[in-house]
Design a protein around this motif. Structure first.
Motif, PDB file in Angstrom:
ATOM      1  N   SER A 242      45.430  39.001  46.931  1.00 16.13           N
ATOM      2  CA  SER A 242      44.034  38.616  47.140  1.00 16.13           C
ATOM      3  C   SER A 242      43.122  39.204  46.072  1.00 16.13           C
ATOM      4  O   SER A 242      42.137  38.565  45.664  1.00 16.13           O
ATOM      5  CB  SER A 242      43.569  39.082  48.527  1.00 16.13           C
ATOM      6  N   LEU A 243      43.417  40.401  45.597  1.00 15.04           N
ATOM      7  CA  LEU A 243      42.532  41.086  44.664  1.00 15.04           C
ATOM      8  C   LEU A 243      42.797  40.730  43.199  1.00 15.04           C
ATOM      9  O   LEU A 243      41.875  40.731  42.386  1.00 15.04           O
ATOM     10  CB  LEU A 243      42.656  42.601  44.837  1.00 15.04           C
ATOM     11  N   PHE A 244      44.050  40.488  42.863  1.00 13.16           N
ATOM     12  CA  PHE A 244      44.417  40.258  41.467  1.00 13.16           C
ATOM     13  C   PHE A 244      43.619  39.087  40.880  1.00 13.16           C
ATOM     14  O   PHE A 244      43.463  38.053  41.526  1.00 13.16           O
ATOM     15  CB  PHE A 244      45.922  39.960  41.373  1.00 13.16           C
ATOM     16  N   PRO A 245      43.083  39.213  39.665  1.00 13.59           N
ATOM     17  CA  PRO A 245      43.265  40.304  38.688  1.00 13.59           C
ATOM     18  C   PRO A 245      42.139  41.323  38.686  1.00 13.59           C
ATOM     19  O   PRO A 245      41.952  42.042  37.698  1.00 13.59           O
ATOM     20  CB  PRO A 245      43.278  39.542  37.369  1.00 13.59           C
ATOM     21  N   TYR A 246      41.371  41.409  39.774  1.00 15.10           N
ATOM     22  CA  TYR A 246      40.204  42.280  39.777  1.00 15.10           C
ATOM     23  C   TYR A 246      40.587  43.715  40.143  1.00 15.10           C
ATOM     24  O   TYR A 246      41.405  43.953  41.031  1.00 15.10           O
ATOM     25  CB  TYR A 246      39.165  41.781  40.786  1.00 15.10           C
ATOM     26  N   VAL A 247      39.944  44.670  39.456  1.00 12.85           N
ATOM     27  CA  VAL A 247      39.973  46.066  39.879  1.00 12.85           C
ATOM     28  C   VAL A 247      38.762  46.342  40.756  1.00 12.85           C
ATOM     29  O   VAL A 247      38.839  47.064  41.749  1.00 12.85           O
ATOM     30  CB  VAL A 247      39.980  47.014  38.662  1.00 12.85           C
ATOM     31  N   VAL A 248      37.631  45.755  40.400  1.00 13.53           N
ATOM     32  CA  VAL A 248      36.433  45.744  41.240  1.00 13.53           C
ATOM     33  C   VAL A 248      36.159  44.281  41.560  1.00 13.53           C
ATOM     34  O   VAL A 248      35.874  43.476  40.659  1.00 13.53           O
ATOM     35  CB  VAL A 248      35.226  46.386  40.527  1.00 13.53           C
ATOM     36  N   MET A 249      36.257  43.910  42.811  1.00 11.87           N
ATOM     37  CA  MET A 249      36.209  42.511  43.227  1.00 11.87           C
ATOM     38  C   MET A 249      34.981  41.782  42.684  1.00 11.87           C
ATOM     39  O   MET A 249      33.837  42.250  42.851  1.00 11.87           O
ATOM     40  CB  MET A 249      36.221  42.437  44.757  1.00 11.87           C
ATOM     41  N   ASP A 250      35.244  40.662  42.006  1.00 12.22           N
ATOM     42  CA  ASP A 250      34.220  39.760  41.474  1.00 12.22           C
ATOM     43  C   ASP A 250      33.390  40.379  40.340  1.00 12.22           C
ATOM     44  O   ASP A 250      32.420  39.762  39.886  1.00 12.22           O
ATOM     45  CB  ASP A 250      33.252  39.295  42.578  1.00 12.22           C
ATOM     46  N   ARG A 251      33.774  41.576  39.866  1.00 10.07           N
ATOM     47  CA  ARG A 251      32.944  42.249  38.856  1.00 10.07           C
ATOM     48  C   ARG A 251      33.733  42.690  37.625  1.00 10.07           C
ATOM     49  O   ARG A 251      33.201  42.654  36.519  1.00 10.07           O
ATOM     50  CB  ARG A 251      32.247  43.471  39.469  1.00 10.07           C
ATOM     51  N   MET A 252      34.973  43.111  37.801  1.00  8.28           N
ATOM     52  CA  MET A 252      35.701  43.685  36.669  1.00  8.28           C
ATOM     53  C   MET A 252      37.194  43.453  36.859  1.00  8.28           C
ATOM     54  O   MET A 252      37.771  43.829  37.882  1.00  8.28           O
ATOM     55  CB  MET A 252      35.407  45.181  36.563  1.00  8.28           C
ATOM     56  N   THR A 253      37.840  42.848  35.857  1.00 11.10           N
ATOM     57  CA  THR A 253      39.282  42.616  35.913  1.00 11.10           C
ATOM     58  C   THR A 253      40.025  43.836  35.374  1.00 11.10           C
ATOM     59  O   THR A 253      39.433  44.744  34.785  1.00 11.10           O
ATOM     60  CB  THR A 253      39.662  41.381  35.085  1.00 11.10           C
TER      61      THR A 253
END
Length: 299
Positions: A242-253
């Motif tokens: 669900s999160l990939f590729p984000y480290v911070v959801m919707d803000r930073m990959t």
């Protein structure tokens, strides 16, 4: 989290069942935070900045739990009971804070009443998950009256976890449009259906195995714990998807947040050296202290 619900002998068995693995398990938390700091320093600042209060609450809970775990061995009378309750409170505080952080992280730290309610729901669900995990561990490591109590706790925890997982699964697509798009991108996500099916199968296995043990039928007492671990592993797999590729959801990959390649190579070498020692030590501890726990083992 279960200690105050048992008598003195059962409390000693609980302590003996986790004592040999106590310090080693805490190493993984330190390793994870260290990897996040080195590999994704920008994300590390954003995540910990947004989660400052729940992180502080988790650390207070972990410290309180650790102190209570050690001090209760030397305490006598009502002092020992006080440390038992403080151990329970520290465990609850750390567990709920972890779930709260996870709920805030999934939603990209958006503000609003609904987002905070969702985070609290995840926190409560994680507490139920830890009750299930602890109860099935006791089924595996103990016998007699305490194991019978653990069987009841496991079934209660499983119902609680099933309710929590269902509510969180229903709420997540509404609070995160990114997750909604990834979950309902048919037919590409048909393979994703294997995760909830496998989770349901693992939950049924826990229920069936504990039922047979309660009736006195022959059953491998490690089965409920193994199935519970499978539930957690499947939940983490679904979270990673669900999160990939984000480290911070919707803000930073992960590519935007990653450190310089030289730092990543240095960290890779360090992890390659340290990780085998951690795995070997953990395997050695589980082998040496295998079998049923005995009261007084950790005094």
């Amino acid at each position: 989290m279960l200690m105050p619900a048992a008598d003195v002998r059962e409390q000693e068995l609980m302590v003996a069942s986790i004592g040999p693995f106590w310090d080693a398990n805490e190493t993984w938390l330190v390793l994870g935070v260290g990897i996040l700091l080195v590999a994704f320093p920008v994300a590390h600042g954003i995540v910990l900045g947004a989660l400052y209060l729940p992180v502080a609450a988790m650390l207070i809970g972990l410290m309180l739990r650790g102190v209570a775990f050690e001090f209760r061995v030397k305490a006598e009378g009502w002092h020992r009971e006080l440390w038992n309750w403080l151990f329970w409170f520290g465990s609850f505080l750390a567990s709920f804070a972890q779930g709260l952080m996870l709920g805030r992280y999934i939603t990209g730290f958006h503000s609003g009443f609904g987002y905070y309610v969702f985070a609290m729901l995840v926190g409560a669900s994680l507490c139920g998950g830890y009750v299930l995990l602890g109860a099935t561990w006791l089924i595996f490591k103990t016998e007699g009256a305490l194991q019978k109590k653990a069987l009841a706790w496991a079934r209660w925890g499983l119902i609680w976890v099933a309710l929590g997982v269902a509510l969180v699964s229903l709420a997540t697509p509404f609070v995160s449009t990114t997750v909604q798009a990834k979950w309902f991108d048919f037919p590409r996500t048909l393979a994703l259906m294997l995760l909830p099916i496998a989770t349901l199968a693992s939950g049924w296995l826990v229920w069936a195995a504990t039922g047979r043990l309660r009736r006195g039928e022959r059953e491998r007492d490690w089965m409920p714990f193994a199935a519970t671990v499978a539930i957690f592993a499947l939940a983490f797999a679904g979270l990673a998807y669900s999160l990939f590729p984000y480290v911070v959801m919707d803000r930073m990959t992960i590519w935007e947040a990653a450190s310089h390649p030289s730092a990543l190579k240095f960290m890779l070498v360090g992890v390659a050296i340290v990780l085998p020692f951690l795995l070997a030590y953990t395997a050695f501890a589980y082998r040496v202290f295998g079998g049923k726990a005995r009261a007084g083992l950790y005094d």
